[in-house]
Design a protein around this motif. Structure first.
Motif, PDB file in Angstrom:
ATOM      1  N   VAL A 114      36.973  44.585  49.359  1.00 30.72           N
ATOM      2  CA  VAL A 114      36.043  44.406  48.246  1.00 30.72           C
ATOM      3  C   VAL A 114      36.885  43.869  47.097  1.00 30.72           C
ATOM      4  N   HIS A 115      36.488  42.735  46.524  1.00 28.98           N
ATOM      5  CA  HIS A 115      37.316  42.166  45.465  1.00 28.98           C
ATOM      6  C   HIS A 115      36.465  41.436  44.443  1.00 28.98           C
ATOM      7  N   GLY A 116      37.022  41.335  43.246  1.00 29.80           N
ATOM      8  CA  GLY A 116      36.316  40.662  42.177  1.00 29.80           C
ATOM      9  C   GLY A 116      37.287  40.070  41.175  1.00 29.80           C
ATOM     10  N   ARG A 117      36.749  39.226  40.322  1.00 28.84           N
ATOM     11  CA  ARG A 117      37.537  38.586  39.269  1.00 28.84           C
ATOM     12  C   ARG A 117      36.658  38.500  38.034  1.00 28.84           C
ATOM     13  N   GLY A 118      37.212  38.898  36.899  1.00 29.00           N
ATOM     14  CA  GLY A 118      36.449  38.820  35.663  1.00 29.00           C
ATOM     15  C   GLY A 118      37.007  39.778  34.629  1.00 29.00           C
ATOM     16  N   ALA A 119      36.270  39.917  33.561  1.00 28.99           N
ATOM     17  CA  ALA A 119      36.665  40.833  32.493  1.00 28.99           C
ATOM     18  C   ALA A 119      36.478  42.270  32.955  1.00 28.99           C
ATOM     19  N   LEU A 120      37.312  43.141  32.456  1.00 32.03           N
ATOM     20  CA  LEU A 120      37.199  44.565  32.764  1.00 32.03           C
ATOM     21  C   LEU A 120      36.385  45.236  31.667  1.00 32.03           C
ATOM     22  N   PRO A 121      35.739  46.355  31.930  1.00 31.19           N
ATOM     23  CA  PRO A 121      35.925  47.229  33.072  1.00 31.19           C
ATOM     24  C   PRO A 121      35.202  46.733  34.322  1.00 31.19           C
TER      25      PRO A 121
END
Length: 134
Positions: A114-121
């Motif tokens: 499971v993976h993602g990219r972007g601003a946190l949180p």
């Protein structure tokens, strides 16, 4: 600095809270086991402004069967479901799908990434059902 709430244990459930901080990032993991066969894992990742890549790996003992985009059967008696505003991939071998039965030995093994990219949180969750519930 905030601390994780204490972990607890009872006859029907166990709860674990953990926090890891490194390099300006905070990873909080909460694990709830509803005995005997239901496991929830909730991960929260916080960090500095900007775009960040994050990953979560679930290494499986058997090749999963995809039931829905976020749900997989594992063997005859278990299901794993993942929830995230992210991408979900299932594979064996490659960069992440390996296991070792002995030192110096590596063999392909199924893994859900499971993976993602972007601003946190960012937040990701997993549910594992085993036994009679699945």
């Amino acid at each position: 600095m905030a601390r994780a709430p204490p972990s607890t244990s009872a006859a029907d459930r166990d709860m674990l809270n953990a926090v890891c901080r490194y390099g300006g990032f905070t990873h909080r993991r909460r694990v709830l086991l509803l005995k005997p066969d239901l496991l929830f894992v909730l991960d929260d990742i916080e960090g500095p402004p900007g775009e960040h890549e994050w990953e979560q790996f679930w290494h499986l003992g058997q090749t999963p069967e995809k039931l829905a985009p976020e749900c997989f059967a594992v063997g005859a008696g278990a299901r794993i479901a993942v929830a995230a505003a992210a991408h979900i991939e299932c594979s064996a071998g490659g960069e992440h799908g390996w296991r070792s039965l002995a030192m110096g030995h590596k063999m392909p093994a199924p893994v859900i990434r499971v993976h993602g990219r972007g601003a946190l949180p960012a937040r990701a969750a997993m549910l594992l059902e085993a036994g009679d519930r699945a």
